[in-house]
Design a protein around this motif. Structure first.
Motif, PDB file in Angstrom:
ATOM      1  N   VAL A  41       8.156   8.527 -17.940  1.00  0.00           N
ATOM      2  CA  VAL A  41       7.472   9.622 -18.647  1.00  0.00           C
ATOM      3  C   VAL A  41       6.596  10.399 -17.667  1.00  0.00           C
ATOM      4  CG1 VAL A  41       5.838  10.205 -20.485  1.00  0.00           C
ATOM      5  CG2 VAL A  41       7.511   8.385 -20.856  1.00  0.00           C
ATOM      6  N   ALA A  42       5.930   9.676 -16.767  1.00  0.00           N
ATOM      7  CA  ALA A  42       5.072  10.340 -15.788  1.00  0.00           C
ATOM      8  C   ALA A  42       5.897  11.270 -14.900  1.00  0.00           C
ATOM      9  CB  ALA A  42       4.328   9.307 -14.939  1.00  0.00           C
ATOM     10  N   GLY A  43       7.082  10.839 -14.511  1.00  0.00           N
ATOM     11  CA  GLY A  43       7.948  11.682 -13.687  1.00  0.00           C
ATOM     12  C   GLY A  43       8.334  12.959 -14.422  1.00  0.00           C
ATOM     13  N   SER A  78       9.651   9.745  -4.410  1.00  0.00           N
ATOM     14  CA  SER A  78       9.731   9.216  -5.773  1.00  0.00           C
ATOM     15  C   SER A  78       9.211  10.195  -6.807  1.00  0.00           C
ATOM     16  CB  SER A  78       8.922   7.920  -5.887  1.00  0.00           C
ATOM     17  OG  SER A  78       9.385   6.948  -4.999  1.00  0.00           O
ATOM     18  N   TRP A  79       8.263  11.048  -6.412  1.00  0.00           N
ATOM     19  CA  TRP A  79       7.561  11.860  -7.403  1.00  0.00           C
ATOM     20  C   TRP A  79       7.924  13.337  -7.371  1.00  0.00           C
ATOM     21  CZ3 TRP A  79       5.902   9.402 -11.344  1.00  0.00           C
ATOM     22  CH2 TRP A  79       5.478   8.075 -11.213  1.00  0.00           C
ATOM     23  N   THR A  80       8.850  13.709  -6.493  1.00  0.00           N
ATOM     24  CA  THR A  80       9.363  15.069  -6.554  1.00  0.00           C
ATOM     25  C   THR A  80      10.611  15.028  -7.423  1.00  0.00           C
ATOM     26  OG1 THR A  80       8.546  15.412  -4.309  1.00  0.00           O
ATOM     27  CG2 THR A  80      10.069  17.059  -5.180  1.00  0.00           C
ATOM     28  N   GLY A 108      -0.769   0.836 -14.641  1.00  0.00           N
ATOM     29  CA  GLY A 108      -1.126   2.237 -14.400  1.00  0.00           C
ATOM     30  C   GLY A 108      -1.391   2.508 -12.940  1.00  0.00           C
ATOM     31  N   GLY A 109      -2.437   3.291 -12.679  1.00  0.00           N
ATOM     32  CA  GLY A 109      -2.702   3.836 -11.355  1.00  0.00           C
ATOM     33  C   GLY A 109      -2.652   2.832 -10.217  1.00  0.00           C
ATOM     34  N   LEU A 110      -3.314   1.678 -10.391  1.00  0.00           N
ATOM     35  CA  LEU A 110      -3.369   0.704  -9.303  1.00  0.00           C
ATOM     36  C   LEU A 110      -1.965   0.226  -8.922  1.00  0.00           C
ATOM     37  CD1 LEU A 110      -5.392  -1.057  -7.550  1.00  0.00           C
ATOM     38  CD2 LEU A 110      -4.974  -2.847  -9.237  1.00  0.00           C
ATOM     39  N   GLY A 111      -1.156  -0.053  -9.944  1.00  0.00           N
ATOM     40  CA  GLY A 111       0.192  -0.561  -9.697  1.00  0.00           C
ATOM     41  C   GLY A 111       1.108   0.485  -9.089  1.00  0.00           C
ATOM     42  N   ILE A 112       0.974   1.723  -9.566  1.00  0.00           N
ATOM     43  CA  ILE A 112       1.817   2.798  -9.027  1.00  0.00           C
ATOM     44  C   ILE A 112       1.447   3.027  -7.568  1.00  0.00           C
ATOM     45  CG2 ILE A 112       2.533   5.209  -9.292  1.00  0.00           C
ATOM     46  CD1 ILE A 112       3.082   3.671 -11.825  1.00  0.00           C
ATOM     47  N   LEU A 113       0.158   3.014  -7.286  1.00  0.00           N
ATOM     48  CA  LEU A 113      -0.287   3.211  -5.912  1.00  0.00           C
ATOM     49  C   LEU A 113       0.283   2.113  -5.011  1.00  0.00           C
ATOM     50  CD1 LEU A 113      -2.309   4.846  -4.034  1.00  0.00           C
ATOM     51  CD2 LEU A 113      -3.635   2.727  -4.192  1.00  0.00           C
ATOM     52  N   SER A 119     -10.009   7.855  -7.374  1.00  0.00           N
ATOM     53  CA  SER A 119      -9.191   8.868  -6.715  1.00  0.00           C
ATOM     54  C   SER A 119      -8.366   9.610  -7.763  1.00  0.00           C
ATOM     55  CB  SER A 119      -8.257   8.230  -5.674  1.00  0.00           C
ATOM     56  OG  SER A 119      -7.289   9.182  -5.278  1.00  0.00           O
ATOM     57  N   GLY A 120      -7.498   8.870  -8.461  1.00  0.00           N
ATOM     58  CA  GLY A 120      -6.483   9.516  -9.296  1.00  0.00           C
ATOM     59  C   GLY A 120      -5.333   9.911  -8.398  1.00  0.00           C
ATOM     60  N   THR A 121      -4.121   9.904  -8.929  1.00  0.00           N
ATOM     61  CA  THR A 121      -2.971  10.306  -8.131  1.00  0.00           C
ATOM     62  C   THR A 121      -2.000  11.188  -8.901  1.00  0.00           C
ATOM     63  OG1 THR A 121      -1.814   8.277  -8.766  1.00  0.00           O
ATOM     64  CG2 THR A 121      -2.956   8.257  -6.638  1.00  0.00           C
ATOM     65  N   SER A 122      -2.092  11.176 -10.239  1.00  0.00           N
ATOM     66  CA  SER A 122      -1.049  11.879 -11.004  1.00  0.00           C
ATOM     67  C   SER A 122      -1.043  13.373 -10.678  1.00  0.00           C
ATOM     68  CB  SER A 122      -1.224  11.645 -12.503  1.00  0.00           C
ATOM     69  OG  SER A 122      -2.536  11.961 -12.905  1.00  0.00           O
ATOM     70  N   GLY A 123      -2.231  13.950 -10.434  1.00  0.00           N
ATOM     71  CA  GLY A 123      -2.290  15.374 -10.112  1.00  0.00           C
ATOM     72  C   GLY A 123      -1.567  15.705  -8.807  1.00  0.00           C
ATOM     73  N   MET A 124      -1.508  14.749  -7.881  1.00  0.00           N
ATOM     74  CA  MET A 124      -0.783  15.000  -6.620  1.00  0.00           C
ATOM     75  C   MET A 124       0.710  15.149  -6.893  1.00  0.00           C
ATOM     76  SD  MET A 124      -2.487  11.964  -4.343  1.00  0.00           S
ATOM     77  CE  MET A 124      -4.239  11.584  -4.420  1.00  0.00           C
ATOM     78  N   LYS A 125       1.204  14.346  -7.850  1.00  0.00           N
ATOM     79  CA  LYS A 125       2.633  14.404  -8.184  1.00  0.00           C
ATOM     80  C   LYS A 125       2.996  15.809  -8.661  1.00  0.00           C
ATOM     81  CE  LYS A 125       2.061   9.634  -9.781  1.00  0.00           C
ATOM     82  NZ  LYS A 125       1.824   8.770 -10.964  1.00  0.00           N
ATOM     83  N   VAL A 126       2.062  16.401  -9.408  1.00  0.00           N
ATOM     84  CA  VAL A 126       2.280  17.739  -9.966  1.00  0.00           C
ATOM     85  C   VAL A 126       2.470  18.772  -8.850  1.00  0.00           C
ATOM     86  CG1 VAL A 126       1.152  19.542 -11.325  1.00  0.00           C
ATOM     87  CG2 VAL A 126       1.055  17.160 -12.072  1.00  0.00           C
ATOM     88  N   ASN A 178       4.259   5.914 -25.013  1.00  0.00           N
ATOM     89  CA  ASN A 178       4.714   5.013 -23.946  1.00  0.00           C
ATOM     90  C   ASN A 178       4.745   5.646 -22.559  1.00  0.00           C
ATOM     91  OD1 ASN A 178       5.427   2.378 -23.269  1.00  0.00           O
ATOM     92  ND2 ASN A 178       7.564   2.957 -23.050  1.00  0.00           N
ATOM     93  N   TYR A 179       3.599   6.142 -22.147  1.00  0.00           N
ATOM     94  CA  TYR A 179       3.444   6.670 -20.784  1.00  0.00           C
ATOM     95  C   TYR A 179       3.795   5.573 -19.780  1.00  0.00           C
ATOM     96  CZ  TYR A 179       1.152   9.298 -16.996  1.00  0.00           C
ATOM     97  OH  TYR A 179       0.873  10.002 -15.854  1.00  0.00           O
ATOM     98  N   ASN A 180       4.814   5.818 -18.978  1.00  0.00           N
ATOM     99  CA  ASN A 180       5.218   4.866 -17.934  1.00  0.00           C
ATOM    100  C   ASN A 180       5.732   5.677 -16.747  1.00  0.00           C
ATOM    101  OD1 ASN A 180       7.767   5.779 -18.601  1.00  0.00           O
ATOM    102  ND2 ASN A 180       8.445   3.880 -19.539  1.00  0.00           N
ATOM    103  N   ILE A 181       6.360   5.022 -15.794  1.00  0.00           N
ATOM    104  CA  ILE A 181       6.783   5.751 -14.594  1.00  0.00           C
ATOM    105  C   ILE A 181       7.766   6.869 -14.951  1.00  0.00           C
ATOM    106  CG2 ILE A 181       8.088   5.560 -12.423  1.00  0.00           C
ATOM    107  CD1 ILE A 181       6.785   2.939 -11.879  1.00  0.00           C
TER     108      ILE A 181
HETATM  109  C1  LIG Z   1       0.646   8.201 -11.336  1.00  0.00           C
HETATM  110  C2  LIG Z   1       0.483   7.333 -12.530  1.00  0.00           C
HETATM  111  C3  LIG Z   1      -0.783   6.863 -12.904  1.00  0.00           C
HETATM  112  C4  LIG Z   1      -2.039   7.213 -12.140  1.00  0.00           C
HETATM  113  O1  LIG Z   1      -2.545   8.387 -12.643  1.00  0.00           O
HETATM  114  P1  LIG Z   1      -4.075   8.821 -12.582  1.00  0.00           P
HETATM  115  O2  LIG Z   1      -4.090  10.132 -11.927  1.00  0.00           O
HETATM  116  O3  LIG Z   1      -4.829   7.787 -11.825  1.00  0.00           O
HETATM  117  O4  LIG Z   1      -4.485   8.878 -14.004  1.00  0.00           O
HETATM  118  C5  LIG Z   1      -0.893   6.072 -14.025  1.00  0.00           C
HETATM  119  N1  LIG Z   1       0.187   5.724 -14.749  1.00  0.00           N
HETATM  120  C6  LIG Z   1       1.416   6.146 -14.429  1.00  0.00           C
HETATM  121  C7  LIG Z   1       2.576   5.712 -15.255  1.00  0.00           C
HETATM  122  C8  LIG Z   1       1.613   6.962 -13.306  1.00  0.00           C
HETATM  123  O5  LIG Z   1       2.846   7.350 -12.970  1.00  0.00           O
END
Ligand SMILES: *Cc1c(COP(=O)(O)O)cnc(C)c1O
Length: 543
Positions: free
Chosen positions: A423-425, A283-285, A21-26, A445-452, A418-421
């Motif tokens: 599905v997140a995109g 990657s996230w646009t 999740g977050g740590l790995g994506i970051l 921090s969180g990062t997913s909201g930045m992608k939005v 199966n939330y993954n990269i």
């Molecule tokens: C971006 C991302 C995260 C991190 O999201 P949070 O805002 O920290 O919840 C976690 N999992 C996936 C698959 C992501 O793409």
């Protein structure tokens, strides 16, 4: 100058399952921006041939886990090199695979970052040692300390052979801290020398998130690497990886302003600053907004700060790009379920690890209210994995899935498995609204909201982590509550008030909505990207 970046997980794309999740994506985004910017960086992680897990949701709403075998050969090359780490008195051979991350600024000009994957699944190793790198976050404390030894010590030894020019070792979270012990041994116990070479990033304000090991276990498994004063360096009662990392680093940071403050309270006496996280913009646009930015602001690829002025982009183009991105999400939702999502309705997404503090079910606190508010106006998309051993997290998923089933007439709600990269995109580009309701201050921090934001969506979130720095309430998104820590009841009341305001704005005041979309892009994306973040690391920590 060259930086070695150590991370227990690295998420580069959905095909390489070495992240959860977050740590790995970051970490993946950090590496991609370093490659784009030609920053001299090399990275190391473990090769998990059975990865984290693939999530299936059964008809009862229960999470089921599958661990398909990952064949690395299509994605990386094995190097003719092995290093040896002593685990429990045995010589464990560690193989090394290499994958190059190539910069995306243009076809030729930008840099590359080699990522090295460490692998104990070699024929010469004992069966239990072959399993050390098999699963990500899978085992008990014994597996965990063995994995961290392979990452830190194995990574250090591999780099001595492969990358002799390293000047700085960056520990992304305490998991990598045993590299300091290998270095200490190498430098005959010279702590000052070790400290001058290491920097450390801490990633969680939750105490249980900091790895701690019983000293008996540590002596048994990695005793040969422990210095005699280990209790002075890592804590008197228990080996705390964060304390050890703080003691042996020249600089340390949290990942948002608030998280920096909390970290200083948690670890008094240490000098801990902050560098707020970001996301890799290329990657996230999604394709819809990528085309738009390419057309009107082509320099955004090299320099995402260009998105600070989007006055050149006509309103209609923004509306149209959002519509297409949303359509892509809705088509996928409708292929999974019979909920009948439509392009017209306000689409609110909530996707994150199912951990109790993230309060996934807060929005369902008052179902009657929610039904009335959302009837024929709001559709909800949920996603997220629970750790296989986290029963409470699995219960949260079950609760959400079952609310969707039980009230299918009153509520449009779909849980995407199966939330993954990938599905997140899809979700971060399709969402109108990205909802986040953590119990402050636990979201580092969180990062997913930045992608939005890069995709013209807006955030509605508790003022925790990065959002506390980015939010201008009702100007570029919505703040749930004020700048304080709220109990569930107060947060729920504020959440519902904001939802009402948001739904009204969306349907009754499209011009205002468009202006919030525009500000979500132009206020937020120039700052909350990994180009800015990596340059901050480069200027303040790496040099
Ligand atoms: C971006 C991302 C995260 C991190 O999201 P949070 O805002 O920290 O919840 C976690 N999992 C996936 C698959 C992501 O793409």
């Amino acid at each position: 100058m060259k930086v070695a970046y150590f991370s227990m997980e690295i998420g580069l794309n959905e095909s390489i399952p070495t992240y959860s999740g977050g740590l790995g994506i970051l970490a993946g985004d950090h590496i991609k921006s370093a490659a784009d910017l030609s920053i001299p960086l090399v990275a190391v992680t473990l090769l998990y041939k059975r990865g984290y897990f693939i999530q299936n949701i059964n008809p009862f709403g229960q999470q089921e886990e599958m661990y398909p075998y990952f064949d690395p050969r299509a994605f990386m090359e094995p190097l003719p090199l092995k290093v040896t780490v002593r685990i429990e008195g045995r010589d464990v051979q560690v193989g090394v695979w290499k994958h190059n991350v190539v910069g995306m600024h243009n076809e030729t000009g930008s840099g590359r970052v080699p990522v090295y994957f460490l692998d104990t699944d070699l024929p010469g190793n004992a069966p239990e040692d072959r399993l050390i790198t098999q699963y990500l976050y899978g085992g008990d404390q014994h597996t965990r300390i063995s994995q961290e030894a392979i990452l830190g010590i194995g990574g250090y030894l591999a780099f001595k052979r492969l990358e002799p020019q390293i000047t700085t070792y960056h520990m992304n979270e305490g998991h990598a801290v045993f590299l300091t012990l290998a270095m200490l041994k190498d430098l005959r116990g010279d702590e000052e020398q070790v400290r001058s070479r290491c920097v450390f990033t801490t990633h969680t304000p939750v105490a249980a998130g900091h790895d701690k090991f019983d000293y008996n276990l540590a002596w048994k498994v990695i005793g040969e690497y422990l210095p005699s004063n280990i209790r002075k360096l890592a804590g008197g009662d228990i080996l705390n990886t964060t304390v050890l990392a703080l003691n042996l680093s020249r600089a340390a940071n949290g990942v948002s302003q608030l998280h920096g403050e909390i970290s200083r309270q948690m670890f008094p006496g240490f000098n801990i600053a902050h560098i707020t996280n970001g996301v890799h913009h290329l990657s996230w646009t999604g394709p819809e907004f990528r085309d738009l930015y390419d057309k009107y602001l082509p320099a955004w690829r090299q320099d995402p700060q260009q998105l600070g002025d989007i006055s050149a982009i006509p309103d209609n183009d923004i509306v149209e790009a959002k519509r297409k991105a949303k359509k892509r999400l809705i088509r996928y939702i409708n292929s999974l379920s019979a909920a009948g999502f439509t392009e017209e309705q306000l689409t609110i997404c909530f996707a994150r690890r199912a951990a109790a503090y993230k309060r996934a079910t807060l929005i369902f606190s008052d179902l009657e209210f929610l039904f009335n508010l959302s009837h024929d106006r709001v559709q909800l998309v949920f996603a997220g994995k629970a750790h296989p051993q986290d029963q409470a997290g699995k219960e949260l998923i079950r609760a959400v899935v079952n609310i969707g089933k039980q009230y299918e007439k009153q509520l449009r709600l779909v849980f995407v498995p199966n939330y993954n990269i990938w599905v997140a995109g899809l979700m971060t580009s399709g969402a109108d609204v990205w909802l986040n309701t953590p119990r402050r201050p636990r979201e580092a921090s969180g990062t997913s909201g930045m992608k939005v934001c890069f995709n013209g969506g807006v955030n509605m979130s508790v003022l925790d982590g990065w959002w506390r720095e980015a939010c201008k309430d009702r100007v570029n998104g919505w703040a749930i509550g004020d700048d304080e820590d709220q109990a569930d009841e107060a947060a729920t009341a504020d959440l519902y008030r904001d939802l009402e305001d948001m739904v009204t704005t969306y349907y009754a005041n499209p011009r205002k909505w468009l202006s919030i979309m525009r500000r979500s892009i132009s206020d937020i994306t120039p700052q909350f990207n990994t180009h800015r973040m990596v340059l901050e690391y480069f200027r303040n920590y790496y040099r």
